[in-house]
Design an enzyme around this catalytic site. Structure first.
Site, PDB file in Angstrom:
ATOM      1  N   HIS A  44       0.932  -1.208  -0.137  1.00  0.00           N
ATOM      2  CA  HIS A  44      -0.022  -0.173   0.050  1.00  0.00           C
ATOM      3  C   HIS A  44       1.012   1.207   0.004  1.00  0.00           C
ATOM      4  O   HIS A  44       2.169   0.977  -0.115  1.00  0.00           O
ATOM      5  CB  HIS A  44      -0.885  -0.068   1.171  1.00  0.00           C
ATOM      6  N   GLN A  45       0.153   2.374  -0.087  1.00  0.00           N
ATOM      7  CA  GLN A  45       1.125   3.773  -0.010  1.00  0.00           C
ATOM      8  C   GLN A  45       1.981   3.893   1.291  1.00  0.00           C
ATOM      9  O   GLN A  45       3.018   4.538   0.950  1.00  0.00           O
ATOM     10  CB  GLN A  45      -0.028   4.924   0.105  1.00  0.00           C
ATOM     11  N   HIS A  47       3.883   1.395   2.391  1.00  0.00           N
ATOM     12  CA  HIS A  47       5.036   0.739   1.791  1.00  0.00           C
ATOM     13  C   HIS A  47       5.698   1.433   0.835  1.00  0.00           C
ATOM     14  O   HIS A  47       7.015   1.551   0.702  1.00  0.00           O
ATOM     15  CB  HIS A  47       4.833  -0.545   1.322  1.00  0.00           C
TER      16      HIS A  47
END
Ligand code: PAF
Length: 292
Positions: A44-45, A47
């Site tokens: 996701h953002q 990461h």
């Protein structure tokens, strides 16, 4: 949002450590730095923001995707953990195709013995997550140590959502004299404040929206902690998550940021953090906030 990489060369992907180690040797120079972002995938953002930081601060960046069996105390959680390798590869490639991906098999890491090492993290492992997830931090220590030995990074990036994990990894590095800087990165949140997590993928839209209560409660707890004791703030939070909410509160703890021991009496010279874990429909969510 992240810019798309339109000038693509194929991203180096390794499924086995031998080829990865050879490749890393071939690109290493005496002064080059290697950043490392270990993940369990379902990216996701949050990461992607760790990867961006690593790209900005290092000559090369390795990302690992490995759902580590030894850190799951609950077999159902391991079974249901989202595995989205193709979509993950696309996300990394769109971010920056210079990133080197290591997506090993269980056998490549554990070589036939899927077992944890036993660690002493000076008591950090006995608080909060450690109480509710027996063996979890031995599993985390085992995989992170193994990955550090394989990748040999200069800098490694971990999200602060798993703040206890971050402190434990730092402790493991110090105790084992490992030559890697462990860098904690700010929590990335959804617009409603819910901390980004791969587990959020399992929430329904309604649950995701209800889960805004976690961060709202943490912010109110922070406000209350200015003038109230840790015990009274804890009681207030326990009441906020009573049976009228769809959540089950596993724990709420105000703790010393360094030792992670519960705050019994406030001290002006200590830094405190609130930690929370809830379950909704068997999905476990954690979050944390700095209090001073
Ligand atoms: O935070 C995680 O995703 C995992 O615990 C980690 C650090 C990748 C180890 O498996």
């Amino acid at each position: 949002m992240f810019a798309l990489n339109l000038n693509k060369t194929p991203m180096p992907i390794f499924y086995g450590k031998a080829a990865l180690i050879d490749y890393l040797k071939s690109i290493k120079t005496p002064n080059s730095t290697l950043g490392f972002v270990p993940t369990m995938g379902a990216l996701h953002q949050g990461h992607l923001s760790l990867m961006q930081q690593s790209l900005a601060e290092n000559d090369n960046t390795v990302v690992s995707i490995f759902v580590n069996p030894t850190q799951f105390n609950n077999p159902e959680d391991l079974l249901k953990y989202p595995r989205t390798l193709d979509a993950d590869i696309e996300k990394i490639n769109n971010l920056n195709s210079d990133i080197i991906l290591y997506a090993p098999t269980v056998d490549d890491i554990y070589e036939g013995k899927v077992l944890s090492l036993t660690f002493n993290f000076d008591g950090l492992e006995n608080q909060m997550e450690g109480k509710f997830r027996p063996g979890h931090f031995d599993g985390v220590g085992t995989i992170v140590k193994r990955l550090f030995e394989i990748v040999m990074p200069t800098n490694a990036y971990f999200g602060e959502k798993d703040f206890q994990q971050l402190q434990i990894v730092k402790k493991m590095v110090t105790k084992n004299n490992l030559k890697v800087n462990v860098i904690g990165c700010a929590i990335y949140r959804e617009p409603n404040g819910l901390a980004m997590s791969s587990r959020n993928e399992r929430l329904t839209d309604q649950e995701r929206s209800n889960a805004a209560l976690i961060f709202t409660t943490l912010n109110l707890a922070k406000e209350k902690f200015k003038t109230n004791s840790a015990t009274s703030v804890t009681k207030w939070v326990e009441k906020s998550f009573d049976t009228s909410t769809p959540f089950e509160l596993e724990y709420f703890q105000i703790a010393d940021e360094t030792t992670l021991r519960p705050c019994l009496r406030k001290s002006n010279i200590k830094k405190y953090r609130a930690f929370i874990a809830i379950t909704i429909n068997n999905i476990r969510l954690i979050d944390t906030i700095s209090l001073n």
